[in-house]
Design a protein around this motif. Structure first.
Motif: not given
Ligand code: SF4
Ligand code: SF4
Length: 361
Positions: A95, A97, A165, A168-169, A193-196, A198-199
């Motif tokens: 994980v 940030n 990335c 993460a999505c 969502y911006r998980y990418c 962060e990932g």
């Protein structure tokens, strides 16, 4: 992982990918002019919420980079990695940030109006007092005079073989194109969502606050498809505009091309932070600096750029890469010939951008 059905085939390709595009950048030639940065910005990120984005950035090393301290962002993969080369299949995503916008430096307003139209004697300068920006620590470098040093590190998305990335999505909006492994964001599927963001351990996915979607380097895919007005295939703009022409662009699995020879045969092109384990497809010829001087100005057999620092950036493979470069360089200095040095010096642009070798496959 695919091995292309050939037992002699050494390159790892992601599952379902026919061929993998790759880039090798020779850091010994980078002059930090930022022409690549401007070429990319002019083409892809001029406005519309993209002002703060540099899909291609060039940072000074040692330095904090862009965004600031991106190496502390987390992301990538975790699991056993005994040799530090990131070669083991990834196990679990780490994980990361999302960096605050101030770490990118933002876009600065300048006093253009007063300088250009009001006849003032003021110098052109930012109107606010900026506290950080891309390549803020330009040319500060490391070491003590007369053995100080620095080098430039151009960075784009690495179009990784195991892109964290993509993993993460939750909407599968990011994907690797099957024909060439380019990693793209499907703007129709993305929900911001911006998980990418962060990932990615390289901080190479950017959130556009105006469109509320994620965006990233597209390896100039319309250029390499020949979709421009002249219908010709061109390398990515960052590569073709580079004054010292330090980037090779082609396919990792093109066994007759310079990328394969530099990465797989000579093993002098190394990955940035292989321990993140995404298996980047952008490689670097590491910086080779003259040795240090002692207080009497005599040359001493001590690396100017500490190997430890280069190992932190490029992993343990950088040792053999630099030793090979030194050996081949010495051969040429003694009047011998070196295929590696010829390859690195190169003047054949058809070899430098080999993007049509698999056409019709
Ligand atoms: S560098 Fe980051 S954004 Fe690019 S493919 Fe790798 S993980 Fe994804
Ligand atoms: S254009 Fe080439 S030399 Fe100039 S900063 Fe970019 S990579 Fe370095």
């Amino acid at each position: 992982m695919s091995s292309d059905g050939d037992p002699a085939f050494q390159v790892d390709l992601a599952d379902g990918i026919d061929h993998q595009v790759a880039m090798v950048m020779d850091l010994n030639k980078c002059i930090g002019c930022q022409t690549c940065t401007v070429a990319c910005k002019t083409l892809w990120t001029r406005g519309g919420g993209r002002e703060y984005m540099y899909w291609n950035n060039v940072e000074t090393r040692p330095g904090e980079g862009y965004p600031r301290d991106w190496e502390g962002s987390g992301g990538g993969w975790q699991g056993d990695d005994p040799d530090g080369e990131g070669g083991q299949p990834p196990e679990e995503r780490s994980v990361g940030n999302v960096r605050p916008k101030r770490d990118f430096g933002g876009d600065w307003a300048f006093n253009h109006d007063s300088v250009f139209y009001d006849g003032t004697d003021e110098p052109l300068r930012p109107q606010a007092d900026p506290e950080w920006g891309p390549n803020w620590d330009e040319d500060e470098g490391g070491g003590e005079y007369p053995n100080s040093y620095y080098f430039y590190l151009p960075r784009i998305c690495n179009h990784c073989t195991h892109p964290s990335c993509v993993e993460a999505c939750p909407r599968s909006a990011l994907y690797k194109r099957s024909e060439d492994g380019i990693v793209l964001v499907d703007q129709e599927r993305c929900r911001g969502y911006r998980y990418c963001v962060e990932g990615c351990p390289y901080d190479k996915v950017y959130y556009n606050a105006m469109t509320k979607l994620s965006e990233k380097c597209i390896f100039c895919y319309p250029r390499i498809e020949g979709a421009g007005p002249d219908d010709e295939v061109h390398g990515p703009a960052c590569a073709t505009e580079c004054p010292p022409q330090l980037r090779f662009v082609g396919f990792l699995d093109d066994e007759d091309g310079p990328i394969y020879r530099l990465v797989e045969e000579w093993e002098v092109a190394v990955r940035l932070h292989p321990e993140y384990r995404t298996q980047p497809n952008v490689y670097y010829i590491p910086p080779y600096a003259p040795p240090q001087h002692n207080d009497d100005g005599e040359t001493v057999d001590v690396d100017r750029i500490p190997r430890e620092y280069l190992r932190e950036l490029f992993g343990p493979a950088v040792n053999d890469a630099l030793d090979t470069i030194e050996r081949e360089r010495e051969t040429v200095m003694q009047g011998g010939e070196s295929e590696l040095m010829e390859l690195l010096i190169h003047t054949d642009y058809a070899e430098q951008y080999r993007l049509e070798v698999f056409d019709g496959d």
